[in-house]
Scaffold this active site. Structure first.
Site, PDB file in Angstrom:
ATOM      1  N   VAL A   1       0.842  -1.201   0.000  1.00  0.00           N
ATOM      2  CA  VAL A   1       0.000   0.000   0.000  1.00  0.00           C
ATOM      3  C   VAL A   1       0.877   1.251   0.000  1.00  0.00           C
ATOM      4  O   VAL A   1       0.591   2.224  -0.708  1.00  0.00           O
ATOM      5  CB  VAL A   1      -0.963   0.011   1.213  1.00  0.00           C
ATOM      6  CG1 VAL A   1      -1.743   1.315   1.281  1.00  0.00           C
ATOM      7  CG2 VAL A   1      -1.918  -1.178   1.150  1.00  0.00           C
ATOM      8  N   CYS A   2       1.952   1.237   0.760  1.00  0.00           N
ATOM      9  CA  CYS A   2       2.810   2.415   0.937  1.00  0.00           C
ATOM     10  C   CYS A   2       3.309   3.014  -0.381  1.00  0.00           C
ATOM     11  O   CYS A   2       3.228   4.236  -0.561  1.00  0.00           O
ATOM     12  CB  CYS A   2       3.978   2.088   1.858  1.00  0.00           C
ATOM     13  SG  CYS A   2       3.449   1.595   3.524  1.00  0.00           S
ATOM     14  N   PRO A   3       3.816   2.212  -1.322  1.00  0.00           N
ATOM     15  CA  PRO A   3       4.312   2.850  -2.549  1.00  0.00           C
ATOM     16  C   PRO A   3       3.211   3.508  -3.377  1.00  0.00           C
ATOM     17  O   PRO A   3       3.476   4.484  -4.081  1.00  0.00           O
ATOM     18  CB  PRO A   3       4.983   1.709  -3.314  1.00  0.00           C
ATOM     19  CG  PRO A   3       4.402   0.465  -2.757  1.00  0.00           C
ATOM     20  CD  PRO A   3       4.064   0.771  -1.321  1.00  0.00           C
TER      21      PRO A   3
ATOM     22  N   GLU B   1       0.711   5.195  -2.162  1.00  0.00           N
ATOM     23  CA  GLU B   1       0.519   6.513  -1.544  1.00  0.00           C
ATOM     24  C   GLU B   1       1.685   7.440  -1.870  1.00  0.00           C
ATOM     25  O   GLU B   1       1.488   8.609  -2.216  1.00  0.00           O
ATOM     26  CB  GLU B   1       0.436   6.383  -0.026  1.00  0.00           C
ATOM     27  CG  GLU B   1      -0.761   5.646   0.470  1.00  0.00           C
ATOM     28  CD  GLU B   1      -0.761   5.587   1.973  1.00  0.00           C
ATOM     29  OE1 GLU B   1      -1.775   5.985   2.549  1.00  0.00           O
ATOM     30  OE2 GLU B   1       0.256   5.179   2.575  1.00  0.00           O
ATOM     31  N   ILE B   2       2.889   6.927  -1.734  1.00  0.00           N
ATOM     32  CA  ILE B   2       4.074   7.736  -1.990  1.00  0.00           C
ATOM     33  C   ILE B   2       4.054   8.257  -3.425  1.00  0.00           C
ATOM     34  O   ILE B   2       4.279   9.442  -3.673  1.00  0.00           O
ATOM     35  CB  ILE B   2       5.358   6.932  -1.700  1.00  0.00           C
ATOM     36  CG1 ILE B   2       5.450   6.618  -0.208  1.00  0.00           C
ATOM     37  CG2 ILE B   2       6.593   7.686  -2.176  1.00  0.00           C
ATOM     38  CD1 ILE B   2       6.510   5.602   0.158  1.00  0.00           C
TER      39      ILE B   2
END
Length: 185
Positions: free
Chosen positions: A50-52, A54-55
């Site tokens: 999920v993090c990438p 958003e980034i």
């Protein structure tokens, strides 16, 4: 959790600003934010799923945030070396145009009250800080749910309008006129 109207804590963190080891590292502190709007979004871990998304979503809006006088910073409890390795090994975040802060000692995450107790990583938190260093917006998502960078940009617009902004308000629309609302009953 440190919330609205509170001063954003002092910090001095290593950051990754490029993909090449010779030019990748710098230091960013609260002083860097002085006199500017800032959006700091925290995420749990590098090399995740999920993090990438958003980034990259925030990175895609970097120019829009900059047009509003705001700097964007990604932050996790991973080291600057892990950040660099991730950037070098992920086509999705390679060439990322926003700094990735390393809160490896967990000082900033702890001061903000967003350190996840079980795993010792930052929660998925977003802060908008005004030019005086005051927290004007904070939200925390469940670890499984990504944020909407467009909504963060809309919120920044609303804060900068200095007016009363109804739900769904967008930059360029009129803010609420209290006198008219009271008169209309």
């Amino acid at each position: 959790m440190l919330g609205l109207g509170k001063e954003f804590p002092a910090f001095k963190l290593k950051a990754v600003v490029g993909d090449e080891p010779e030019t990748a590292f710098t230091e960013i502190s609260k002083e860097h934010l002085k006199g500017k709007w800032a959006v700091l979004f925290f995420y749990p871990k590098d090399f995740t799923f999920v993090c990438p998304t958003e980034i990259r979503g925030f990175a895609n809006l970097k120019e829009d945030f900059q047009k509003r006088g705001a700097e964007i910073f990604a932050c996790s409890t991973d080291s600057e070396f892990v950040h660099l390795a991730w950037r070098q090994n992920s086509e999705f975040i390679r060439g990322l145009p926003i700094p990735m802060l390393s809160d490896i000692r967990r000082d900033l995450s702890s001061a903000l009250g967003i350190l996840e107790e079980n795993e010792g990583v930052a929660q998925r938190a977003t802060y908008i800080v005004d030019p005086q260093g005051i927290i004007r917006f904070v939200s925390v998502n469940d670890g499984k749910v990504g944020r909407n960078p467009d909504e963060t940009l809309r919120t920044l617009d609303a804060l900068q309008s200095d007016g009363l902004c109804p739900t769904g308000w967008k930059k360029g629309q009129a803010t609420l006129d209290v006198a008219k609302l009271i008169k209309a009953g």
